[in-house]
Design a protein around this motif. Structure first.
Motif, PDB file in Angstrom:
ATOM      1  N   GLU A   1       0.851  -1.196   0.000  1.00 24.83           N
ATOM      2  CA  GLU A   1       0.000   0.000   0.000  1.00 24.83           C
ATOM      3  C   GLU A   1       0.886   1.245   0.000  1.00 24.83           C
ATOM      4  OE1 GLU A   1      -2.044   2.349  -0.616  1.00 24.83           O
ATOM      5  OE2 GLU A   1      -3.723   1.124   0.108  1.00 24.83           O
TER       6      GLU A   1
ATOM      7  N   TRP B   1      -7.133   9.760   0.572  1.00 23.06           N
ATOM      8  CA  TRP B   1      -7.667   8.788   1.533  1.00 23.06           C
ATOM      9  C   TRP B   1      -9.184   8.628   1.380  1.00 23.06           C
ATOM     10  CZ3 TRP B   1      -3.571   6.555   3.650  1.00 23.06           C
ATOM     11  CH2 TRP B   1      -2.384   7.289   3.724  1.00 23.06           C
TER      12      TRP B   1
ATOM     13  N   GLU C   1     -11.421   6.421   0.540  1.00 22.03           N
ATOM     14  CA  GLU C   1     -12.235   5.326   1.083  1.00 22.03           C
ATOM     15  C   GLU C   1     -12.293   5.321   2.608  1.00 22.03           C
ATOM     16  OE1 GLU C   1      -8.292   3.114   0.192  1.00 22.03           O
ATOM     17  OE2 GLU C   1      -9.238   5.042  -0.196  1.00 22.03           O
ATOM     18  N   PHE C   2     -11.513   6.195   3.240  1.00 14.64           N
ATOM     19  CA  PHE C   2     -11.536   6.276   4.702  1.00 14.64           C
ATOM     20  C   PHE C   2     -12.367   7.453   5.199  1.00 14.64           C
ATOM     21  CE2 PHE C   2      -7.411   4.411   3.459  1.00 14.64           C
ATOM     22  CZ  PHE C   2      -7.576   3.143   3.998  1.00 14.64           C
TER      23      PHE C   2
ATOM     24  N   LYS D   1     -10.765   3.841  10.775  1.00 18.43           N
ATOM     25  CA  LYS D   1     -10.689   3.076   9.522  1.00 18.43           C
ATOM     26  C   LYS D   1      -9.252   2.978   9.015  1.00 18.43           C
ATOM     27  CE  LYS D   1     -15.381   3.902   7.778  1.00 18.43           C
ATOM     28  NZ  LYS D   1     -16.180   4.449   6.644  1.00 18.43           N
ATOM     29  N   ILE D   2      -8.506   4.065   9.108  1.00 17.18           N
ATOM     30  CA  ILE D   2      -7.102   4.034   8.686  1.00 17.18           C
ATOM     31  C   ILE D   2      -6.310   3.087   9.573  1.00 17.18           C
ATOM     32  CG2 ILE D   2      -4.982   5.420   8.727  1.00 17.18           C
ATOM     33  CD1 ILE D   2      -6.448   7.649   7.368  1.00 17.18           C
TER      34      ILE D   2
ATOM     35  N   SER E   1      -7.439   0.484  11.194  1.00 20.45           N
ATOM     36  CA  SER E   1      -7.845  -0.884  10.891  1.00 20.45           C
ATOM     37  C   SER E   1      -7.146  -1.391   9.625  1.00 20.45           C
ATOM     38  CB  SER E   1      -9.367  -0.944  10.709  1.00 20.45           C
ATOM     39  OG  SER E   1      -9.780  -2.235  10.304  1.00 20.45           O
ATOM     40  N   ARG E   2      -7.096  -0.539   8.607  1.00 19.91           N
ATOM     41  CA  ARG E   2      -6.417  -0.921   7.364  1.00 19.91           C
ATOM     42  C   ARG E   2      -4.921  -1.139   7.607  1.00 19.91           C
ATOM     43  NH1 ARG E   2      -5.566  -3.649   2.992  1.00 19.91           N
ATOM     44  NH2 ARG E   2      -4.718  -2.512   1.199  1.00 19.91           N
ATOM     45  N   PHE E   3      -4.330  -0.269   8.386  1.00 19.61           N
ATOM     46  CA  PHE E   3      -2.898  -0.378   8.669  1.00 19.61           C
ATOM     47  C   PHE E   3      -2.600  -1.652   9.456  1.00 19.61           C
ATOM     48  CE2 PHE E   3       0.855   0.943  11.328  1.00 19.61           C
ATOM     49  CZ  PHE E   3       1.777   0.900  10.289  1.00 19.61           C
TER      50      PHE E   3
ATOM     51  N   SER F   1      -4.208  -4.432   9.325  1.00 17.86           N
ATOM     52  CA  SER F   1      -4.306  -5.541   8.385  1.00 17.86           C
ATOM     53  C   SER F   1      -3.042  -5.658   7.534  1.00 17.86           C
ATOM     54  CB  SER F   1      -5.530  -5.341   7.486  1.00 17.86           C
ATOM     55  OG  SER F   1      -5.588  -6.314   6.471  1.00 17.86           O
ATOM     56  N   LEU F   2      -2.523  -4.521   7.073  1.00 19.01           N
ATOM     57  CA  LEU F   2      -1.309  -4.515   6.252  1.00 19.01           C
ATOM     58  C   LEU F   2      -0.100  -5.019   7.040  1.00 19.01           C
ATOM     59  CD1 LEU F   2      -1.798  -1.066   4.483  1.00 19.01           C
ATOM     60  CD2 LEU F   2      -1.845  -3.303   3.361  1.00 19.01           C
TER      61      LEU F   2
END
Length: 366
Positions: free
Chosen positions: A49, A113, A115-116, A127-128, A130-132, A134-135
Motif C-alpha cells: 500500500e 484517503w 475510502e476512509f 478506519k485508517i 484498521s487498514r494499517f 491488516s497490512l
C-alpha cells in the motif's frame, strides 16, 4: 548550597554517570535492534500500500518519530501525507482529540484517503488504523524475523511484541505545522514567565501531530465502544505535542533531570498496569518548569531540588488519581488506570523520595 544539597548533587551525578548512562547505552542498542525489524515491516507495508510510506529514518543518531516510553516499550509515529482537503476541528468534545472534516463535500474524490472518509465527511482515524493493522499482519508473514514478532491483538491499534521482550506501537499520523489547537489556546499561562515569549512563539509555529490512536475517552466500556465506533468520536484523532515538548526541555539541567527520573522509573516503578511511564514524568517536568521559571533554578546545583519536586508532584497525582496533560489540562493521563495500581505506584514513589531526602547515599542502591 547546604551540605545536604551538596551531598545529594554528588550522589545524583554519580547515579547519572553509572546508572543513567548505562540505561542510555542499553536503550540505544535496543532501539537499533527494534527499528531494524520495524523498518523491514514498514517497507513491506509500503509495497502492499504505497500510501503508507515509511517515515522511520535515522537523523543525526535519532530515529524520526520514535518515543521511548520505557526501556522495553516504544512508540513509533508513521507520518502520512496529503491532509490538505480537510479542516482541523477541535471543539473539546473528546478530551485530547480532534477530527478532520472535508472542507468541501465536492472535494471528496480529490483526497488521497477517499475510502476512509465517512458519510458525514470525517477522515476516520479508526478506519485508517484498521487498514494499517491488516497490512502489518500481512507484512509479518513476509519478513525474516516473523518468528520473533507478533501483533498484540487486544485492541485496534498496531502493537507488536518483539522477541517476547519489547513492545512497539506503530501509530499512523499527520503532521500539522503552522497552526495551534484551539483547546490549547490558553498556553502559555498568563503571568507565568516561562517559557519566554520567543520560545513560546517558536513552539506554536512548529505545531503538533494528529495520531490514529485509541482514546480512553472514546468508550468507557465494551458496550459504549460499539456505539461510538459509528460517531465522529470513534473517528477522532489524538493530538500530540511531542516536538513542542522537546523544544521546551532544552537548556539547563532539564534533560538530565528527566533522564534520572526515567532511570528511577525503570528500576522501581515498572509495575503491573504500567501506572507510570516516561510521558507522565515529562509532563510533570514541564509543570516544574512553570513552578521554577528562572534559568538559575535549572542550574546543575539545583538538580536535586527539581528531582524531589517532580517526585512530590507524582505522588500527589497518583494519590488524587489525576495527571492533567500539560497543554490540554482537560485530558487526564491517568484515566483508565486501576486505583490499586496507582496506590501501589504512590507508595513506591514515596519510598524513593524518602530515601533521597533522608540519605542521598542510598542512590547507590536505588
Amino acid at each position: 548550597m547546604s551540605a545536604a544539597q551538596t551531598r545529594l548533587l554528588f550522589h545524583l551525578n554519580k547515579f547519572h554517570s553509572e546508572r543513567v548512562e548505562a540505561r542510555k547505552e542499553s536503550v540505544a542498542k535496543t532501539i537499533r535492534d527494534v527499528c531494524k525489524i520495524v523498518q523491514l515491516i514498514l517497507r513491506e507495508v509500503e509495497v502492499q500500500e504505497p500510501r503508507f510510506i515509511s517515515s522511520l529514518t535515522e537523523v543525526n543518531g535519532h530515529f524520526e518519530g520514535l518515543q521511548v516510553l520505557s526501556a522495553t516499550d516504544f512508540e513509533i509515529v508513521l507520518y502520512l501525507s496529503q491532509m490538505g482537503v480537510f479542516n482541523f476541528v477541535d471543539d473539546g468534545s473528546v478530551p485530547g482529540c480532534a477530527v478532520l472534516k472535508l472542507s468541501d463535500g465536492r472535494k471528496r474524490s480529490m483526497s488521497l484517503w477517499v475510502e476512509f472518509i465517512t458519510a458525514s465527511g470525517y477522515l476516520s482515524s479508526r478506519k485508517i488504523r484498521s487498514r494499517f493493522q491488516s497490512l502489518v499482519g500481512q507484512a509479518l508473514d513476509k519478513i525474516p524475523y516473523r518468528d520473533s514478532v507478533r501483533i498484540i491483538s487486544d485492541s485496534s491499534e498496531v502493537r507488536l511484541r518483539i522477541r517476547d521482550r519489547y513492545t512497539v506501537q506503530i501509530v499512523p499520523a499527520f503532521k500539522c505545522s503552522g497552526i495551534w489547537p484551539r483547546t490549547a489556546a490558553h498556553w502559555p499561562a498568563p503571568g507565568v514567565p516561562w517559557p519566554m515569549p520567543r520560545l513560546a512563539a517558536d513552539v506554536k509555529a512548529e505545531g503538533f501531530d494528529l495520531l490514529s490512536r485509541e482514546s480512553a475517552y472514546n468508550a468507557k466500556d465494551k458496550q459504549s465502544a460499539a456505539a461510538s465506533s459509528s460517531s465522529a468520536e470513534g473517528d477522532a484523532w489524538a493530538v500530540s505535542f511531542s516536538l513542542a515538548e522537546s523544544m521546551l526541555l532544552g537548556g539547563g539541567c532539564r534533560r538530565k533531570c528527566l533522564s534520572i527520573l526515567k532511570t528511577l522509573r525503570d528500576r522501581h516503578l515498572e509495575l503491573p498496569g504500567r501506572p507510570v511511564d516516561g510521558y507522565h514524568l515529562k509532563t510533570l517536568l514541564l509543570y516544574e518548569c512553570e513552578k521554577h521559571p528562572h534559568e538559575a533554578e535549572w542550574g546543575e546545583e539545583c538538580i536535586g531540588d527539581r528531582v524531589n519536586g517532580i517526585l512530590l508532584q507524582l505522588i500527589s497525582c497518583l494519590q488524587n488519581r489525576r495527571c492533567p496533560h500539560y497543554f490540554l489540562p482537560n485530558l487526564d493521563l491517568l484515566r483508565g488506570k486501576s486505583p490499586s495500581a496507582l496506590d501501589g505506584a504512590a507508595k513506591h514513589t514515596w519510598r524513593i523520595l524518602r530515601e533521597l531526602l533522608m540519605n542521598s547515599k542510598s542512590l547507590e542502591k536505588l
